[in-house]
Enzyme design. Structure first.
Site, short mmCIF file in Angstrom:
data_model
loop_
_atom_site.label_atom_id
_atom_site.label_comp_id
_atom_site.label_asym_id
_atom_site.label_seq_id
_atom_site.Cartn_x
_atom_site.Cartn_y
_atom_site.Cartn_z
N CYS A 23 -11.68 37.74 46.52
CA CYS A 23 -11.33 37.89 45.24
C CYS A 23 -9.60 37.96 44.86
O CYS A 23 -8.82 38.36 45.76
CB CYS A 23 -11.89 38.82 44.62
N SER A 46 -18.34 35.20 44.44
CA SER A 46 -18.99 35.93 44.17
C SER A 46 -19.93 34.92 45.51
O SER A 46 -20.41 34.72 46.10
CB SER A 46 -20.07 35.54 43.16
N ASN A 71 -11.05 43.83 46.09
CA ASN A 71 -10.71 42.39 46.75
C ASN A 71 -11.21 42.63 48.50
O ASN A 71 -10.90 44.09 49.02
CB ASN A 71 -9.78 42.34 46.57
N GLY A 72 -12.24 41.81 49.08
CA GLY A 72 -12.88 42.23 50.06
C GLY A 72 -14.58 42.32 49.75
O GLY A 72 -15.01 42.01 49.38
N ASP A 74 -21.43 45.73 46.60
CA ASP A 74 -20.54 46.60 47.84
C ASP A 74 -18.92 47.38 47.18
O ASP A 74 -18.36 47.69 47.86
CB ASP A 74 -20.29 45.39 48.92
N SER A 104 -14.14 34.61 62.12
CA SER A 104 -13.39 34.31 63.33
C SER A 104 -12.65 35.57 63.70
O SER A 104 -12.91 36.89 64.02
CB SER A 104 -12.12 34.04 62.33
#
Length: 641
Positions: free
Chosen positions: A2, A52, A79-80, A105, A371
Site C-alpha cells: 500500500c 487489498s 505498507n507491506g 496481517d 521474484s
C-alpha cells in the site's frame, strides 16, 4: 502492499491538514487503488491507499486498536506484508490473551507493539514500512524492514514531521513543514557516480529516507530519534568434515519455508521468471503451492539481448503457464518519463524499463508476483566477487610496491591487456569497490559536473559500511557493502516503485530473515568456488531447478542500451533530450554531447554514463522545472475522510 503518509504537528493543528493529506495521498494512488482513507486527531493526520491482498473485505487502514481499558489507543498505517502473521497472532493470543478484530496481517503489528514495544520489529518476518501512533503517550513509531524492501521518506521542519511511502507525497507537505524544495548537491554528485541516490539521502535536501533495518520515535515538536535494530553480519561458520550436504539441505529447507510463507494471500500469486537460477528456483518452489502458477518474462527484439527462450524452457520444465512481453526501442523511450515519475529519484538502471512492461503485463493476470532479488547479495552471486581471487597476489606486496604498480598502470596505453589488472591490484578493496555500480571515474566526474566538489566522494557512502566489516573476508565485505548500497539503492527501489506503478505487489523470498540466517555463515569457498558463483546455493537447488539453468552464467538483465544509443533507435532522442534540458548549471552539456558522439563513433562505450545523465535530466524536467510531462494516467480513486 500500500501507500501511507502522515504529518505530525507540533501545535495540535492536524485537523486543518486533512484536505492536504488527502491530496498528498492521492498522488500515490497507484500503490493502493482498492481503497483510500484519512484519519486524524489534534496532533497527527494519516493518509492511506490500500491494495487489498489479505483479509480483502476487512482490515481497513488506518487501523485503530487498543486493549479493553484503552480502546482505540493505537493507530496503524502499514505498507507491506507480514508472512508470519498467523504465527504471531497465535503467540499473542497464547501469551497475552490478545483479541483481534480482523484477519489481516497488519493487526499483529500493533498488538505486538502494545506488548513488546519497539522490539516487535525483531519478531516480524516480512517486508514493511509502518507508522504506529500512540494517542496516550503522544508518540509516533516508524519502522522499516531489515533489508529495505519497502520505502519510507521523512522530512522534519518547524511545522512538524512528514513521512510517506513516496517522496512525491512528502513534497506536497514541504510548505506546511516550513521546508524548501531545494536540491542537495552532495546527493547529485553521489548519484552521478553510483547511478542511484544512496540512503538516507534523496535529491531534495530537506527530504531523507528512514534507513533499512531502523526505527524512529517521534514526539510532537521534536526531531526523530533513529535506532538501528538490524545490522547484517556475515559471520562464517566453517563446515565440519562431511557436513556440506547438511548445510545445502538447510539452505533448501529455508527457501522452501520462505516461499511457502510468501505464497500466503487471498488473491492469485504469480512469479517473474528470467533465464537465471534465482527466479527459476522461486518459481519451481512456488508451483508446489499453486499448480496453476503463471510466470512472466520480458525481452527485446534484438538477438542476444533476451532470456525469453531460456525462461520459456524453464517454465515448461516446471509446468507453469508462461507469458512473454517483448519491448521495442520506441516503447522503451516513450515509457522513460513515466517510469522516472514513479521512481521519485532517478535510478540509472536500464532494466527498469522492461521491468515496467512485464509488471504491467503481469497485473492483467495476478495481483502478486514473486521474484528472485537478493540471492546474489546473500549467497555471493555477482561475478565481481571473484576479483579478490584474481588479485590475491597483490595482497602480498608492500603498500609502496602496490602504489608503484598503480603508477605503472597509468603509463600503459588504454586498451592494453593487463592495464586494468595492474590498476585495480594497486588499490585496496575499500578504494576499488564502490558496490555494483559506478558510472564516472574522478576525471570524468570533474569534467561533467559544473560544481564538482572533491570533498564529496563515494567514500562518504562506503567508508562507514566498510568500517563495520573489517573482520570479514573480502567477498563477505563486498556482500556487506552491497546490502547497504546496491541492493537497497537500486534493486529494491526498482522492485518496489516499478511494480507498484502497476498496482502489483512484488515479494522477494530470498530476502527473508530465516534465509539470511543460513546464508550469513557460509565460508568463502561456498560462494566463489569451482569456477562459479553462489556455489552452495547451486548445490542446494540441485534437485529443485532444471539442469539447463543450474550452472548457467549470470547475465543480469541484458538491455541493448549500448547499441541503441549509438544507432537510430536512440541517438537522436538522446541528443535532443540533452540539448533541451535546463541543467547547464549542473552538467557540462558539451562534455555530455561529446561522450554521446564518442559512443556513436564506437571509440568508447559511454552508454552507462550517458544514461545516468539522461535519467537525471528527465527527472529534473519532471520534478524541478516542469518542462517534461510524464503523462501519468489520472485515475479517479476516492479518498474517504
Amino acid at each position: 502492499m500500500c501507500g501511507l503518509l502522515g504529518m505530525l504537528t507540533g501545535d495540535a493543528s492536524a485537523a486543518t491538514l486533512v484536505e492536504l493529506a488527502g491530496q498528498a495521498s492521492h498522488c500515490m494512488r497507484h500503490r493502493g487503488p482498492d481503497d483510500a482513507l484519512t484519519w486524524n486527531d489534534d496532533d497527527l493526520v494519516l493518509g492511506f491507499n490500500r491494495l487489498s491482498i489479505i483479509d480483502i473485505d476487512h482490515s481497513p487502514q488506518p487501523l485503530l486498536w487498543g486493549p479493553p481499558d484503552q480502546p482505540d489507543r493505537y493507530v496503524l498505517a502499514f505498507n507491506g506484508e507480514i508472512y508470519n502473521y498467523i504465527e504471531l497472532r497465535e503467540q499473542l493470543q497464547r501469551e497475552f490473551g490478545a483479541v483481534f478484530q480482523t484477519g489481516g496481517d497488519g493487526e499483529p503489528i500493533v498488538v505486538g507493539f502494545h506488548h513488546w514495544g519497539p522490539q516487535v520489529v525483531t519478531r516480524l518476518r516480512g517486508m514493511f514500512a509502518f507508522a504506529v501512533w500512540d494517542t496516550v503517550e503522544k508518540t509516533l513509531f516508524l519502522a522499516r524492514d531489515p533489508f529495505g524492501i519497502k520505502p519510507l521518506y521523512l522530512a522534519t521542519g518547524p511545522g512538524g514531521t512528514g513521512f510517506g511511502s513516496e517522496k512525491k507525497s512528502v513534497l506536497e507537505m514541504l510548505g506546511t513543514l516550513q521546508l524548501s524544495d531545494g536540491l542537495d548537491p552532495r546527493a547529485i554528485e553521489h548519484y552521478t557516480v553510483l547511478q542511484y541516490v544512496p540512503e538516507p539521502e534523496s535529491l531534495h535536501a530537506d527530504i531523507r529516507r528512514l534507513e533499512s533495518g531502523t526505527y524512529a520515535t517521534v514526539r510532537p515538536g521534536q526531531a526523530p530519534e533513529v535506532t538501528r535494530y538490524f545490522n547484517p553480519r556475515f559471520t562464517v561458520r566453517p563446515f565440519a568434515r562431511g557436513s556440506e550436504q547438511a548445510r545445502y539441505d538447510e539452505i533448501a529447507q529455508a527457501l522452501r519455508d520462505s516461499v511457502a510463507k510468501h505464497m500466503r494471500a487471498d488473491v492469485t500469486v504469480g512469479s517473474f521468471l528470467s533465464g537465471g537460477i534465482d527466479s527459476t528456483a522461486i518459481a519451481a518452489l512456488a508451483i508446489q503451492h499453486n499448480p496453476d502458477l503463471i510466470t512472466f518474462t520480458t525481452g527485446f527484439e534484438r538477438d542476444g539481448y533476451s532470456e525469453v527462450d531460456v525462461a520459456a524452457e524453464s517454465a515448461e520444465a516446471i509446468g507453469a503457464r508462461h507469458i512473454v512481453k517483448v519491448v521495442s526501442p520506441q516503447e522503451y523511450i516513450e515509457a522513460i518519463p513515466k517510469i522516472i515519475w514513479y521512481l521519485d529519484d532517478p535510478v540509472a538502471d536500464p532494466a527498469l524499463v522492461p521491468l515496467y512492461f512485464v509488471a504491467a503485463e503481469a497485473r492483467k493476470h495476478v495481483k502478486v508476483v514473486l521474484s528472485g532479488e537478493g540471492a546474489d547479495e546473500l549467497f555471493g552471486g555477482y561475478t565481481i566477487y571473484k576479483e579478490p581471487l584474481s588479485l590475491k597476489g597483490f595482497d602480498r606486496l608492500s603498500p609502496g610496491l602496490r602504489r608503484a604498480a598503480g603508477r605503472l598502470s597509468d603509463r600503459i596505453p588504454e586498451g592494453t591487456r593487463g592495464k586494468s589488472l595492474l590498476h585495480r591490484g594497486s588499490l585496496t578493496l575499500e578504494e576499488r569497490y564502490y558496490g555494483n555500480a559506478r558510472s564516472f571515474d574522478d576525471d570524468r566526474l570533474r569534467r561533467v559536473l559544473r560544481n564538482y566538489n572533491p570533498a564529496w566522494t563515494h567514500t562518504d557512502v562506503t567508508a562507514p559500511i566498510y568500517a563495520q566489516s573489517r573482520e570479514m573476508d573480502p567477498v563477505a565485505r563486498m556482500q556487506h557493502l552491497d546490502l547497504f548500497t546496491w541492493l537497497r539503492g537500486d534493486i529494491l527501489v526498482k522492485a518496489d516503485k516499478i511494480t507498484m506503478a502497476n498496482s502489483l505487489e512484488l515479494r522477494v523470498p530470498f530476502l527473508d530473515k530465516e534465509v539470511f540466517a543460513v546464508a550469513e555463515g557460509l565460508p568463502f569457498d561456498q560462494k566463489i568456488s569451482h569456477g562459479t558463483t553462489k556455489y552452495a546455493l547451486r548445490k542446494a537447488l540441485d534437485q529443485i531447478v532444471p539442469p539447463h539453468v543450474l550452472h548457467r552464467k549470470k547475465l543480469g538483465f541484458p538491455v541493448p542500451l549500448r547499441h541503441w544509443l549509438a544507432g537510430p533507435e536512440m541517438y537522436d532522442w538522446a541528443r535532443e533530450t540533452i540539448v533541451a534540458s535546463d541543467t547547464d548549471h549542473i552538467f557540462d552539456k558539451q562534455f555530455v554531447l561529446q561522450m554521446l558522439d564518442e559512443h556513436r563513433a564506437g571509440t568508447v562505450d559511454n552508454s552507462r554514463r550517458i544514461w545516468t545523465v539522461l535519467c537525471f535530466m528527465i527527472w529534473y524536467g519532471i520534478f524541478v522545472d516542469g518542462s517534461i510531462d510524464p503523462q501519468i494516467e489520472q485515475r479517479d480513486y476516492p479518498v474517504r475522510l
